[in-house]
Enzyme design. Structure first.
Site, PDB file in Angstrom:
ATOM      1  N   ASN A   4      -5.647   7.037  -5.899  1.00 61.90           N
ATOM      2  CA  ASN A   4      -6.318   8.312  -5.569  1.00 61.90           C
ATOM      3  C   ASN A   4      -5.523   9.511  -6.086  1.00 61.90           C
ATOM      4  OD1 ASN A   4      -4.295   7.820  -3.605  1.00 61.90           O
ATOM      5  ND2 ASN A   4      -5.325   9.097  -2.088  1.00 61.90           N
ATOM      6  N   ALA A  32      -3.409  14.983   5.396  1.00 60.70           N
ATOM      7  CA  ALA A  32      -3.186  13.686   6.043  1.00 60.70           C
ATOM      8  C   ALA A  32      -2.258  12.854   5.170  1.00 60.70           C
ATOM      9  CB  ALA A  32      -4.514  12.959   6.211  1.00 60.70           C
ATOM     10  N   ARG A  49       1.599   9.138  -6.255  1.00 65.06           N
ATOM     11  CA  ARG A  49       1.174  10.450  -6.776  1.00 65.06           C
ATOM     12  C   ARG A  49       1.355  10.535  -8.292  1.00 65.06           C
ATOM     13  NH1 ARG A  49      -1.440  10.892  -2.185  1.00 65.06           N
ATOM     14  NH2 ARG A  49      -0.290  11.782  -0.455  1.00 65.06           N
ATOM     15  N   HIS A 108       3.278  14.474   1.016  1.00 63.78           N
ATOM     16  CA  HIS A 108       2.667  15.792   0.794  1.00 63.78           C
ATOM     17  C   HIS A 108       3.792  16.793   1.026  1.00 63.78           C
ATOM     18  CE1 HIS A 108      -1.636  14.623   0.854  1.00 63.78           C
ATOM     19  NE2 HIS A 108      -1.284  13.743   1.762  1.00 63.78           N
ATOM     20  N   HIS A 156       1.492   5.403  -1.945  1.00 59.51           N
ATOM     21  CA  HIS A 156       1.018   6.481  -2.830  1.00 59.51           C
ATOM     22  C   HIS A 156       2.201   7.046  -3.616  1.00 59.51           C
ATOM     23  CE1 HIS A 156      -2.985   6.679  -0.935  1.00 59.51           C
ATOM     24  NE2 HIS A 156      -2.320   6.207   0.105  1.00 59.51           N
ATOM     25  N   LYS A 206      -9.736  -0.446  -5.346  1.00 58.51           N
ATOM     26  CA  LYS A 206      -9.681   0.229  -4.041  1.00 58.51           C
ATOM     27  C   LYS A 206     -10.989   0.962  -3.762  1.00 58.51           C
ATOM     28  CE  LYS A 206      -7.831   2.086  -0.317  1.00 58.51           C
ATOM     29  NZ  LYS A 206      -6.729   3.025  -0.178  1.00 58.51           N
ATOM     30  N   LEU A 209      -4.527   9.378   7.937  1.00 60.86           N
ATOM     31  CA  LEU A 209      -5.864   8.790   8.087  1.00 60.86           C
ATOM     32  C   LEU A 209      -5.806   7.315   7.709  1.00 60.86           C
ATOM     33  CD1 LEU A 209      -8.022  11.692   6.656  1.00 60.86           C
ATOM     34  CD2 LEU A 209      -7.962  10.887   9.030  1.00 60.86           C
ATOM     35  N   HIS A 264      -4.356  -0.335   6.153  1.00 58.36           N
ATOM     36  CA  HIS A 264      -3.798   0.492   7.251  1.00 58.36           C
ATOM     37  C   HIS A 264      -4.651   0.467   8.520  1.00 58.36           C
ATOM     38  CE1 HIS A 264      -6.613   3.172   5.293  1.00 58.36           C
ATOM     39  NE2 HIS A 264      -5.787   3.520   4.332  1.00 58.36           N
ATOM     40  N   ASP A 294       1.658   2.700   3.462  1.00 62.04           N
ATOM     41  CA  ASP A 294       0.812   3.877   3.231  1.00 62.04           C
ATOM     42  C   ASP A 294       1.670   5.134   3.122  1.00 62.04           C
ATOM     43  OD1 ASP A 294      -1.504   5.225   2.658  1.00 62.04           O
ATOM     44  OD2 ASP A 294      -2.165   5.406   4.734  1.00 62.04           O
ATOM     45  N   HIS A 300       0.863  -1.196   0.000  1.00 62.54           N
ATOM     46  CA  HIS A 300       0.000   0.000   0.000  1.00 62.54           C
ATOM     47  C   HIS A 300       0.894   1.238   0.000  1.00 62.54           C
ATOM     48  CE1 HIS A 300      -3.809   2.124   1.544  1.00 62.54           C
ATOM     49  NE2 HIS A 300      -2.901   3.073   1.331  1.00 62.54           N
ATOM     50  N   HIS A 357     -10.375   1.279   2.217  1.00 67.85           N
ATOM     51  CA  HIS A 357     -10.109   2.304   3.229  1.00 67.85           C
ATOM     52  C   HIS A 357     -11.285   2.213   4.201  1.00 67.85           C
ATOM     53  CE1 HIS A 357      -8.427   6.238   4.706  1.00 67.85           C
ATOM     54  NE2 HIS A 357      -9.548   6.089   5.380  1.00 67.85           N
TER      55      HIS A 357
HETATM   56  O1  DOR Z   1      -3.055   9.600   5.555  1.00 66.80           O
HETATM   57  C1  DOR Z   1      -3.467   9.265   4.455  1.00 66.80           C
HETATM   58  N1  DOR Z   1      -2.964   9.787   3.321  1.00 66.80           N
HETATM   59  N2  DOR Z   1      -4.474   8.385   4.388  1.00 66.80           N
HETATM   60  C2  DOR Z   1      -5.064   8.096   3.233  1.00 66.80           C
HETATM   61  O2  DOR Z   1      -5.987   7.330   3.251  1.00 66.80           O
HETATM   62  C3  DOR Z   1      -4.658   8.749   1.971  1.00 66.80           C
HETATM   63  C4  DOR Z   1      -3.287   9.246   2.044  1.00 66.80           C
HETATM   64  C5  DOR Z   1      -2.977  10.226   0.942  1.00 66.80           C
HETATM   65  O3  DOR Z   1      -3.288   9.950  -0.212  1.00 66.80           O
HETATM   66  O4  DOR Z   1      -2.375  11.256   1.247  1.00 66.80           O
HETATM   67 ZN    ZN Z   2      -3.248   5.087   1.546  1.00 65.18          ZN
END
Ligand code: DOR
Ligand code: ZN
Length: 345
Positions: free
Chosen positions: A42, A262, A18, A250, A16, A99, A218, A173, A246, A14, A136
């Site tokens: 996402n 988050a 981007r 950011h 990200h 997902k 999150l 997560h 996860d 899992h 999620h």
């Molecule tokens: O903390 C998180 N960040 N939880 C998520 O479910 C998404 C992720 C994000 O894409 O930044």
């Molecule tokens: Zn995630």
């Protein structure tokens, strides 16, 4: 000579990656240390179809500098996904699952699902073609206390697992003892990913003695009793629990803000953080199960002969990474961890 441990190259189930400027940085931070990695869909323009998933896969492959790295991509569940997306996805080894984001629960989830029952036809197809559902697991009612959102989602999840007993479901997560117990008590087709932050942090680490934006994700980290249950599930070697960082970068200015995003970027440090926790718990012999064997078994993934060796030697986490003219702050920035990576491959 310091203590060494060697395992097969891990899978991050899992993560990200981007898009745009972050893609290259995020992909290579993971590709350096992992065999497989499951890329979340996402994006700003979410990966909602088989065709879009293949395009995203190609983008990831193009920027990857590591030939051992095998990315896997997911499709973002909306009511518009077609049976053909599910059937093509299931017979394509680059696609690992679909997902489910309840609408509005987290970053870029506004196109997610408002009413899960509306997706039952899609779950039927997924069950038929054996394409896993990654979830999620938080309710999206904004009035529900944020610390209760995962626990309350378990009722929804229970309905899904009861109605679709042959569907492989991954509770992503997990952040509560309730989720650990639910997964343990469910059939073998129900599993969970565990992040480094949910293994080592409780809510005091987020909120006490000053707000720590780089501990905010999150589902939000919870009480110590929950952290302990999650960590013990991982240390037990139970096949249903496996590594999923996860890692979710950011930019610093979006984290350290009056309305901070988050997500915790852990791709480059997660392995030694997990390892340190396993070591302190006397569970080193279960580390490879958590990192590789359990996820390979659940997702039917080929293992690699490539290995990674860790040594028990202090490693100080970098304070930040530059990406263009922006900064990314890693999980546990500037902190010392008792293990470091000795040798890869
Ligand atoms: O903390 C998180 N960040 N939880 C998520 O479910 C998404 C992720 C994000 O894409 O930044
Ligand atoms: Zn995630």
């Amino acid at each position: 000579m310091s203590e060494l441990i060697t395992i097969k190259l891990p899978n991050d189930m899992h993560v990200h990656f981007r898009e745009g400027n972050l893609l290259d940085f995020a992909v290579n931070a993971t590709a350096e240390h992992f065999h497989h990695a499951v890329a979340m869909p996402n994006l700003i323009d979410p990966v909602t179809t088989y065709k879009k998933a293949l395009k995203y896969y190609e983008q990831i492959q193009t920027v990857s500098n590591h030939s051992h790295f095998k990315p896997l991509v997911t499709m973002y569940l909306t009511g518009d996904i077609k049976e053909i997306d599910i059937s093509q996805g299931s017979s394509d080894s680059r696609i690992i699952g679909v997902k489910l984001y309840p609408a509005g629960v987290t970053t870029n989830s506004s196109n997610g699902v408002s009413n899960i029952q509306d997706c039952y036809k899609i779950f039927e197809w997924m069950e038929k073609y054996d394409l896993p559902l990654l979830v999620h697991g938080e309710v999206n009612n904004p009035e529900t206390d944020i610390f209760d959102r995962e626990k309350l989602f378990i009722d929804e999840l229970m309905l899904i697992t009861q109605n679709f007993p042959e569907l492989r479901v991954i509770f992503e997560h997990i952040s509560t003892k309730d989720a650990v117990d639910f997964v343990k008590d469910s059939a073998d087709l129900v599993a969970a990913t565990i992040t480094p932050q949910h293994m080592v942090l409780n809510r005091n680490d987020l909120l006490s003695g000053g707000l720590k934006p780089h501990h905010y994700c999150l589902p939000v980290v919870k009480r110590e009793i929950h952290r302990k249950a999650i960590a013990e599930a991982a240390f037990s070697g139970n096949r249903k629990f496996f590594l999923g960082t996860d890692s979710a970068p950011h930019y610093k200015n979006q984290k350290q803000s009056s309305c901070g995003c988050a997500g915790i970027f852990s791709a480059s440090t997660a392995l030694v953080i997990y390892l340190d926790a396993f070591d302190k718990a006397g569970a080193l012999e279960k580390f490879e199960d958590f990192c590789v064997n359990n996820s390979s078994h659940f997702y039917k993934l080929a293992k690699t002969d490539k290995q990674i060796t860790f040594k028990k030697e202090i490693f100080e986490v970098q304070s930040s990474y530059a990406v263009g003219d922006q900064e990314i702050i890693p999980f546990m920035a500037n902190q010392k961890i008792s293990w470091s990576i000795a040798k890869e491959l």
